[in-house]
Design a protein around this motif. Structure first.
Motif, PDB file in Angstrom:
ATOM      1  N   THR A 292       3.864  22.897 -40.275  1.00  0.00           N
ATOM      2  CA  THR A 292       3.574  24.327 -40.368  1.00  0.00           C
ATOM      3  C   THR A 292       3.035  24.834 -39.034  1.00  0.00           C
ATOM      4  O   THR A 292       2.156  24.195 -38.440  1.00  0.00           O
ATOM      5  CB  THR A 292       2.517  24.586 -41.470  1.00  0.00           C
ATOM      6  N   PRO A 293       3.553  25.968 -38.531  1.00  0.00           N
ATOM      7  CA  PRO A 293       3.009  26.528 -37.286  1.00  0.00           C
ATOM      8  C   PRO A 293       1.498  26.716 -37.377  1.00  0.00           C
ATOM      9  O   PRO A 293       0.961  27.124 -38.403  1.00  0.00           O
ATOM     10  CB  PRO A 293       3.734  27.874 -37.166  1.00  0.00           C
ATOM     11  N   GLY A 294       0.820  26.373 -36.279  1.00  0.00           N
ATOM     12  CA  GLY A 294      -0.630  26.423 -36.263  1.00  0.00           C
ATOM     13  C   GLY A 294      -1.278  25.093 -36.585  1.00  0.00           C
ATOM     14  O   GLY A 294      -2.498  24.972 -36.559  1.00  0.00           O
ATOM     15  N   PRO A 311       2.735  25.904 -32.031  1.00  0.00           N
ATOM     16  CA  PRO A 311       2.121  27.233 -31.910  1.00  0.00           C
ATOM     17  C   PRO A 311       2.568  28.195 -33.009  1.00  0.00           C
ATOM     18  O   PRO A 311       3.707  28.131 -33.479  1.00  0.00           O
ATOM     19  CB  PRO A 311       2.584  27.717 -30.528  1.00  0.00           C
ATOM     20  N   LYS A 312       1.673  29.103 -33.388  1.00  0.00           N
ATOM     21  CA  LYS A 312       1.959  30.044 -34.464  1.00  0.00           C
ATOM     22  C   LYS A 312       2.760  31.254 -33.992  1.00  0.00           C
ATOM     23  O   LYS A 312       3.665  31.712 -34.676  1.00  0.00           O
ATOM     24  CB  LYS A 312       0.638  30.544 -35.098  1.00  0.00           C
ATOM     25  N   GLU A 313       2.429  31.781 -32.814  1.00  0.00           N
ATOM     26  CA  GLU A 313       2.975  33.071 -32.441  1.00  0.00           C
ATOM     27  C   GLU A 313       3.672  33.045 -31.069  1.00  0.00           C
ATOM     28  O   GLU A 313       3.875  34.079 -30.460  1.00  0.00           O
ATOM     29  CB  GLU A 313       1.848  34.119 -32.416  1.00  0.00           C
ATOM     30  N   VAL A 314       4.026  31.903 -30.602  1.00  0.00           N
ATOM     31  CA  VAL A 314       4.641  31.801 -29.274  1.00  0.00           C
ATOM     32  C   VAL A 314       6.151  31.709 -29.421  1.00  0.00           C
ATOM     33  O   VAL A 314       6.644  30.975 -30.247  1.00  0.00           O
ATOM     34  CB  VAL A 314       4.110  30.564 -28.518  1.00  0.00           C
TER      35      VAL A 314
END
Length: 314
Positions: A292-294, A311-314
């Motif tokens: 899972t991202p993050g 990374p979550k938002e990259v």
């Protein structure tokens, strides 16, 4: 229903899986247990079956499909299953092992076509004849076998998929650096892991053969090149044959990683670098796709037991 590599920590489940490996070992109390690797089309997970009886050892062997009831856990940074129950499938459940095997994302026919087209770019007559001879000799195994028992490309047709990926990388490198001998690089890429058709037992319940354990795929493919030269009446002492042998013998890069020699020509160094890159990327991508991202991936044994952040938002 979720598959093996889709399970979250603490998920309890019951599913049909293939026993990829079943190693009988002794615990500290001198009682036998079975160290399993279970498999379905999403990947693998390990689990230990404590206090195994002789009947269990005879019943739950590699290559068998079983119904596994368990709980997904983490142990020392790696996923594992706590086995709650294990049984053979009943009459209404599938017991065909091939339905549970992970496979390369490309069709065998497409990989074969891509490799065959590359053969026309191997313009040195000796290299071309040797590569064609060995591909024909081991045609079925080359396109069926994994590239490893564990770690990278350890799935059906993984050997051919790894080879195709490396050819694509090699062609990009050769385009960037015109000094590279394209024909030598492509011949070396196609042959570099071909010895694994002798080193490994096959795509199902993969094990190392006696020759695989005691000789290894680098030396095995070098021997195959020598045999091919005898069959094709090619002088094995010719410089072009010697540099082709160097390509396969040097592709692990370091003596401590199994290469009897380090790369001493430019194309051998490129082969080593893209081999390492493709293996590393495949291991990372497998873990990243299941994360899972993050969060961090599971520890990856083949990459110095590191975990990687997604990374979550990259």
């Amino acid at each position: 229903m979720k598959k093996i590599r889709e399970l979250s920590v603490d998920d309890q489940f019951e599913m049909l899986v293939l026993i990829k490996n079943a190693d009988v070992r002794l615990a500290k109390n001198n009682k036998k247990f079975i160290a399993f690797t279970f498999q379905d089309t999403s990947g693998t997970i390990d689990g230990k079956y404590w206090g195994a009886s002789e009947e269990d050892i005879e019943t739950f062997v590699a290559g068998k499909v079983v119904s596994l009831m368990g709980k997904r856990e983490i142990y020392q940074g790696n996923p594992q299953v706590k086995i709650l129950n294990l049984r053979l499938p009943n009459a209404s459940e599938s017991s065909e092992p091939t339905q549970f095997m992970e496979r390369a994302p490309l069709k065998k026919e497409d990989m074969e076509e891509e490799i065959n087209q590359t053969l026309f770019e191997i313009t040195n007559a000796h290299w071309n004849r040797i590569v064609r001879f060995l591909l024909n000799k081991y045609q079925k195994q080359f396109f069926d076998y994994p590239a490893a028992k564990r770690n990278h490309h350890a799935f059906a047709s993984g050997l051919a998929y790894h080879t195709v990926s490396m050819l694509r990388l090699g062609k990009a490198v050769a385009k960037e650096y015109p000094e590279v001998n394209h024909a030598l690089l492509y011949a070396g890429i196609i042959l570099h892991d071909l010895g694994k058709v002798i080193e490994l037992s096959g795509p199902m319940s993969t094990e190392y053969t006696l020759a695989g354990n005691l000789v290894g795929h680098l030396v095995l493919v070098d021997e195959e090149i020598t045999k091919a030269c005898l069959e094709l009446n090619i002088d094995g002492a010719a410089e072009d044959v010697v540099v082709l042998r160097h390509m396969v013998l040097a592709h692990h890069g370091l003596l401590e990683y199994g290469s009897p020699v380090r790369p001493r020509i430019m194309e051998a160094e490129i082969l080593h670098q893209i081999d390492n890159m493709d293996a590393s990327m495949q291991m990372m991508l497998t873990s990243i796709r299941q994360t899972t991202p993050g969060e961090y991936t599971d520890r990856i044994f083949g990459m110095d037991n590191r975990s990687f952040y997604v990374p979550k938002e990259v």
